[in-house]
Design an enzyme around this catalytic site. Structure first.
Site, PDB file in Angstrom:
ATOM      1  N   LEU A  44       0.834  -1.200   0.000  1.00  0.00           N
ATOM      2  CA  LEU A  44       0.000   0.000   0.000  1.00  0.00           C
ATOM      3  C   LEU A  44       0.868   1.250   0.000  1.00  0.00           C
ATOM      4  CD1 LEU A  44      -2.901  -0.855   2.473  1.00  0.00           C
ATOM      5  CD2 LEU A  44      -2.511  -1.609   0.124  1.00  0.00           C
ATOM      6  N   ASN A  54       4.561  -8.251   6.483  1.00  0.00           N
ATOM      7  CA  ASN A  54       5.485  -7.753   7.513  1.00  0.00           C
ATOM      8  C   ASN A  54       4.927  -6.565   8.287  1.00  0.00           C
ATOM      9  OD1 ASN A  54       5.614  -6.145   5.204  1.00  0.00           O
ATOM     10  ND2 ASN A  54       7.676  -5.432   5.676  1.00  0.00           N
ATOM     11  N   GLU A  55       3.606  -6.379   8.244  1.00  0.00           N
ATOM     12  CA  GLU A  55       2.996  -5.207   8.870  1.00  0.00           C
ATOM     13  C   GLU A  55       3.428  -5.006  10.326  1.00  0.00           C
ATOM     14  OE1 GLU A  55       1.552  -7.085   6.701  1.00  0.00           O
ATOM     15  OE2 GLU A  55       0.195  -5.944   5.425  1.00  0.00           O
ATOM     16  N   GLY A 108       1.175  -5.298   1.330  1.00  0.00           N
ATOM     17  CA  GLY A 108       0.123  -5.337   0.307  1.00  0.00           C
ATOM     18  C   GLY A 108       0.585  -5.975  -0.995  1.00  0.00           C
TER      19      GLY A 108
HETATM   20  C1  LIG Z   1      -6.107   4.916   4.578  1.00  0.00           C
HETATM   21  C2  LIG Z   1      -6.488   3.680   5.259  1.00  0.00           C
HETATM   22  C3  LIG Z   1      -7.794   3.858   5.803  1.00  0.00           C
HETATM   23  C4  LIG Z   1      -8.477   2.940   6.410  1.00  0.00           C
HETATM   24  C5  LIG Z   1      -7.937   1.599   6.584  1.00  0.00           C
HETATM   25  C6  LIG Z   1      -8.163   1.096   7.920  1.00  0.00           C
HETATM   26  C7  LIG Z   1      -7.360   0.225   8.461  1.00  0.00           C
HETATM   27  C8  LIG Z   1      -6.161  -0.270   7.790  1.00  0.00           C
HETATM   28  C9  LIG Z   1      -4.982  -0.034   8.559  1.00  0.00           C
HETATM   29  C10 LIG Z   1      -3.815  -0.312   8.134  1.00  0.00           C
HETATM   30  C11 LIG Z   1      -3.522  -0.931   6.829  1.00  0.00           C
HETATM   31  C12 LIG Z   1      -2.667  -2.125   7.069  1.00  0.00           C
HETATM   32  C13 LIG Z   1      -2.176  -2.718   5.812  1.00  0.00           C
HETATM   33  C14 LIG Z   1      -0.989  -2.396   5.324  1.00  0.00           C
HETATM   34  C15 LIG Z   1      -0.462  -3.043   4.145  1.00  0.00           C
HETATM   35  C16 LIG Z   1       0.686  -2.322   3.499  1.00  0.00           C
HETATM   36  O1  LIG Z   1       0.989  -2.660   2.398  1.00  0.00           O
HETATM   37  S1  LIG Z   1       1.476  -1.066   4.312  1.00  0.00           S
HETATM   38  C17 LIG Z   1       2.857  -0.685   3.258  1.00  0.00           C
HETATM   39  C18 LIG Z   1       3.941  -1.574   3.627  1.00  0.00           C
HETATM   40  N1  LIG Z   1       5.058  -1.454   2.716  1.00  0.00           N
HETATM   41  C19 LIG Z   1       6.196  -0.992   3.120  1.00  0.00           C
HETATM   42  O2  LIG Z   1       6.351  -0.565   4.232  1.00  0.00           O
HETATM   43  C20 LIG Z   1       7.284  -1.015   2.087  1.00  0.00           C
HETATM   44  C21 LIG Z   1       8.403  -0.237   2.563  1.00  0.00           C
HETATM   45  N2  LIG Z   1       9.403  -0.146   1.498  1.00  0.00           N
HETATM   46  C22 LIG Z   1      10.444  -0.988   1.440  1.00  0.00           C
HETATM   47  O3  LIG Z   1      10.602  -1.921   2.184  1.00  0.00           O
HETATM   48  C23 LIG Z   1      11.446  -0.667   0.383  1.00  0.00           C
HETATM   49  O4  LIG Z   1      11.176   0.629  -0.119  1.00  0.00           O
HETATM   50  C24 LIG Z   1      11.453  -1.645  -0.820  1.00  0.00           C
HETATM   51  C25 LIG Z   1      12.024  -3.005  -0.368  1.00  0.00           C
HETATM   52  C26 LIG Z   1      10.060  -1.853  -1.395  1.00  0.00           C
HETATM   53  C27 LIG Z   1      12.366  -1.086  -1.918  1.00  0.00           C
HETATM   54  O5  LIG Z   1      13.619  -0.795  -1.396  1.00  0.00           O
HETATM   55  P1  LIG Z   1      14.639   0.095  -2.233  1.00  0.00           P
HETATM   56  O6  LIG Z   1      14.776  -0.437  -3.613  1.00  0.00           O
HETATM   57  O7  LIG Z   1      15.879   0.185  -1.409  1.00  0.00           O
HETATM   58  O8  LIG Z   1      13.926   1.508  -2.386  1.00  0.00           O
HETATM   59  P2  LIG Z   1      13.755   2.651  -1.277  1.00  0.00           P
HETATM   60  O9  LIG Z   1      13.481   2.078   0.063  1.00  0.00           O
HETATM   61  O10 LIG Z   1      14.904   3.593  -1.406  1.00  0.00           O
HETATM   62  O11 LIG Z   1      12.404   3.351  -1.781  1.00  0.00           O
HETATM   63  C28 LIG Z   1      12.391   4.111  -2.971  1.00  0.00           C
HETATM   64  C29 LIG Z   1      11.324   5.176  -2.858  1.00  0.00           C
HETATM   65  O12 LIG Z   1      10.037   4.532  -2.747  1.00  0.00           O
HETATM   66  C30 LIG Z   1       9.347   5.009  -1.603  1.00  0.00           C
HETATM   67  N3  LIG Z   1       8.497   3.950  -1.063  1.00  0.00           N
HETATM   68  C31 LIG Z   1       8.875   2.735  -0.664  1.00  0.00           C
HETATM   69  N4  LIG Z   1       7.816   2.027  -0.257  1.00  0.00           N
HETATM   70  C32 LIG Z   1       6.740   2.815  -0.391  1.00  0.00           C
HETATM   71  C33 LIG Z   1       5.352   2.644  -0.125  1.00  0.00           C
HETATM   72  N5  LIG Z   1       4.848   1.492   0.367  1.00  0.00           N
HETATM   73  N6  LIG Z   1       4.529   3.671  -0.369  1.00  0.00           N
HETATM   74  C34 LIG Z   1       5.001   4.832  -0.867  1.00  0.00           C
HETATM   75  N7  LIG Z   1       6.307   5.059  -1.138  1.00  0.00           N
HETATM   76  C35 LIG Z   1       7.161   4.065  -0.911  1.00  0.00           C
HETATM   77  C36 LIG Z   1      10.470   5.400  -0.661  1.00  0.00           C
HETATM   78  O13 LIG Z   1      10.008   6.293   0.300  1.00  0.00           O
HETATM   79  C37 LIG Z   1      11.449   6.008  -1.604  1.00  0.00           C
HETATM   80  O14 LIG Z   1      11.010   7.302  -1.913  1.00  0.00           O
HETATM   81  P3  LIG Z   1      12.046   8.507  -2.078  1.00  0.00           P
HETATM   82  O15 LIG Z   1      12.969   8.103  -3.194  1.00  0.00           O
HETATM   83  O16 LIG Z   1      12.746   8.639  -0.768  1.00  0.00           O
HETATM   84  O17 LIG Z   1      11.183   9.689  -2.412  1.00  0.00           O
END
Ligand SMILES: CC/C=C\C/C=C\C/C=C\CC/C=C/CC(=O)SCCNC(=O)CCNC(=O)[C@H](O)C(C)(C)COP(=O)(O)OP(=O)(O)OC[C@H]1O[C@@H](n2cnc3c(N)ncnc32)[C@H](O)[C@@H]1OP(=O)(O)O
Length: 229
Positions: A105, A174-175, A150
């Site tokens: 997400l 991994n949430e 997600g």
């Molecule tokens: C609104 C909701 C309303 C009601 C809902 C009610 C209840 C629900 C409650 C909760 C929801 C629970 C469910 C959650 C499910 C999810 O999916 S949560 C998202 C979890 N994902 C992550 O945390 C991923 C984190 N990212 C990483 O681990 C790494 O980025 C990744 C391994 C994917 C890639 O690594 P790498 O190649 O080294 O890249 P970078 O880390 O440098 O990232 C590059 C740029 O991308 C941006 N970014 C990374 N992940 C996300 C993301 N998920 N969303 C948006 N942006 C992301 C990162 O910030 C970097 O940006 P930058 O270059 O710094 O600008």
């Protein structure tokens, strides 16, 4: 938002046998080209080969194919179009980006947004799951990069999964590691694939698995050694 009954498969588009290999290479002959239909939205590219009935849906939303409202909307529209095309029997979802299948997400959708926007976003997340899980087509995730949270849900929602082996690629819900709770239907989708005990452990610890580890736990139909599928 509650869920209605989800029909899964049950159409003549389903093969009798488990599908274990997926042909993802370029067209073997130029005559094949005429049977290919392509469409592209900003974040998703779709190629349908009508001669095989297989569509490949490629995520092309840099930097990490995060599931934003726009992405999810395009995904649902693309899937719906394929669903309506009787020549399409199966769809492979994969990434056009190196190293990332989907980062899950879009974090920016969950921060500082109005309640209305949050509602719209969350509905789109559920819609993606419903459409993919309830698809009459055979759905396959070709996971050619990291796939946390997600992104993992999307892969688990498919009928079959194939993951490229690379120690840098991890997949899992991994949430917990992020300080949030995986919604119950994320958890249920994982239970359906790997069972209660593995899911319990994985969610408690917020584990991300490598392809070989996930294979051991019966996540996969198959896996491949190439880093790009
Ligand atoms: C609104 C909701 C309303 C009601 C809902 C009610 C209840 C629900 C409650 C909760 C929801 C629970 C469910 C959650 C499910 C999810 O999916 S949560 C998202 C979890 N994902 C992550 O945390 C991923 C984190 N990212 C990483 O681990 C790494 O980025 C990744 C391994 C994917 C890639 O690594 P790498 O190649 O080294 O890249 P970078 O880390 O440098 O990232 C590059 C740029 O991308 C941006 N970014 C990374 N992940 C996300 C993301 N998920 N969303 C948006 N942006 C992301 C990162 O910030 C970097 O940006 P930058 O270059 O710094 O600008």
């Amino acid at each position: 938002m509650g869920f209605g009954t989800v029909s899964r498969g049950g159409s003549s588009r389903w093969p009798d046998q488990r599908l274990c290999t997926v042909e993802m290479g370029p067209p073997c002959h130029t005559s094949c080209l005429s049977r290919r239909k392509s469409s592209s939205s900003p974040k998703i590219k779709v190629d349908l080969d009508s001669s095989t009935g297989i569509a490949v849906m490629k995520f092309q939303s840099p930097p990490v194919n995060s599931l934003s409202l726009d992405f999810l909307t395009e995904f649902c529209i693309s899937l719906e179009k394929l669903e309506m095309d009787r020549s399409c029997r199966g769809v492979v979802v994969t990434s056009a980006l190196p190293k990332i299948f989907s980062a899950g997400l879009d974090i920016m959708e969950m921060y500082g947004k109005s309640p209305e926007r949050c509602g719209e976003f969350w509905k789109a997340v559920q819609e993606m799951w419903l459409k993919l899980y309830g698809s009459n087509m055979v759905t396959i995730a070709a996971i050619n990069g990291s796939s946390p949270a997600g992104g993992c849900l999307m892969a688990l929602t498919c009928d079959y999964r194939i993951m490229a082996e690379n120690p840098r690629y991890g997949i899992g819900l991994n949430e917990t590691q992020l300080g949030i709770v995986a919604p119950f239907w994320f958890k249920d989708t994982m239970v359906n694939t790997v069972g209660h005990r593995t899911t319990e452990l994985a969610l408690e610890l917020g584990l991300l698995y490598s392809a070989p580890d996930a294979l051991r736990l019966a996540w996969w139909t198959s896996w491949c050694r190439r880093t790009r599928c």
